[in-house]
Design an enzyme around this catalytic site. Structure first.
Site, PDB file in Angstrom:
ATOM      1  N   CYS A  88       0.901  -1.094  -0.174  1.00  0.00           N
ATOM      2  CA  CYS A  88       0.070  -0.069  -0.084  1.00  0.00           C
ATOM      3  C   CYS A  88       0.899   1.278  -0.077  1.00  0.00           C
ATOM      4  O   CYS A  88       0.571   2.292  -0.530  1.00  0.00           O
ATOM      5  CB  CYS A  88      -0.840   0.177   1.432  1.00  0.00           C
ATOM      6  SG  CYS A  88      -2.357  -1.126   1.002  1.00  0.00           S
ATOM      7  N   CYS A 237      13.276   1.163  -9.594  1.00  0.00           N
ATOM      8  CA  CYS A 237      11.907   1.066  -9.267  1.00  0.00           C
ATOM      9  C   CYS A 237      11.512   2.073  -8.170  1.00  0.00           C
ATOM     10  O   CYS A 237      12.005   3.217  -8.425  1.00  0.00           O
ATOM     11  CB  CYS A 237      11.668  -0.415  -8.365  1.00  0.00           C
ATOM     12  SG  CYS A 237      12.618  -0.365  -6.753  1.00  0.00           S
TER      13      CYS A 237
END
Length: 279
Positions: A88, A237
């Site tokens: 999340c 990333c």
């Protein structure tokens, strides 16, 4: 009086004793904890009131093989590769959604305690917040499940960090990395190199480094042929964890000049491009 324990994100192997509780409410957001809570619930024959959220979607069910339903492993026998599923914090979640799914878990908990209604055993309730729609999916118990099946092979808690690969993902001893400032200097030079972004497409839409090529970590192994074997490959990333895993994959496959961007695109935004949107 019935006793309930809430499984949080940091529930650990040391906290698996649940014999004194009547049911477990799983509010975790990582795979080692989910497998841990599932297994101890199966061993102790306790209902596991499960809920999860991701961006604009949520789902809840009650895993209870002793009540005729499946367990978590019946649906997911193996965890996904480390860092292929953003949590999340990385992917974001609609702020009110955890409270909404938590409310559904509370309803299921009360039903189980009081013994009324029809609990979500063998049924998964899926909620799409953008469309405000519910879907109910029937779940079946897997007779070959290693924990709750007819011939279980897992009879006691295991090393869940190792099982999910998260311990290995956190240790990249000797891995070649590159800093945001080093990458910036490369981009200002004339050398040949390729920047590969291993995040998901929706992350790439939020923020990206100009000239980077999007190949998500889950697709990387199948797309080695798109990468130059004779150039440096800079992988990035969000924070550097998935790119470190990607660099290991590439080096194992023979791409000896693969490097991971330290700190990921977060570091790029902090150190190079403060105007870049962060998430």
């Amino acid at each position: 009086m019935e006793q309930v324990i809430l499984v949080a994100a940091n529930w650990t192997q040391r906290e698996i004793g649940c014999a004194q509780y009547d049911l477990i409410v799983d509010g975790s957001d990582n795979f080692p904890t989910r497998y841990l809570s599932n297994d101890v619930c199966v061993f102790a024959r306790k209902p596991n009131v499960y809920g999860s959220v991701f961006r604009f979607e949520g789902q809840t069910t009650v895993f209870a093989p002793h009540m005729g339903g499946p367990c978590y492993r019946c649906l997911f026998p193996e965890p996904p590769p480390p860092d292929t599923v953003p949590n999340c914090a990385e992917a974001g979640v609609l702020g009110v959604l955890p409270g909404f799914i938590g409310m559904l878990q509370a309803i299921e908990t009360i039903k189980l305690i009081v013994g009324i209604g029809e609990p979500l055993v063998g049924r998964l309730l899926y909620f799409d917040a953008l469309k405000v729609k519910f879907r109910e999916l029937n779940l079946r118990r897997d007779p070959q499940c290693p924990v709750c099946g007819e011939n279980p092979t897992i009879l006691s808690p295991i090393d869940y960090e190792q099982f999910c690969g998260t311990r290995a993902a956190r240790h990249h001893d000797g891995l070649a990395t590159i800093s945001a400032h080093e990458l910036k200097r490369k981009m200002e030079g004339n050398g040949a190199f390729t920047i590969v972004d291993v995040r998901e497409a929706f992350e790439y839409e939020i923020a990206r480094i100009e000239g980077s090529k999007l190949i998500s970590l889950g697709e990387l192994s199948a797309r080695f042929g798109e990468l130059p074997a004779d150039e440096e490959i800079i992988l990035l990333c969000k924070s550097g964890t998935r790119s470190a895993h990607a660099a290991e994959l590439l080096r194992t496959a023979g791409f000896t000049r693969a490097y991971s961007l330290e700190g990921g695109i977060d570091a790029w935004a902090d150190e190079i491009d403060p105007a870049m949107q962060k998430y």
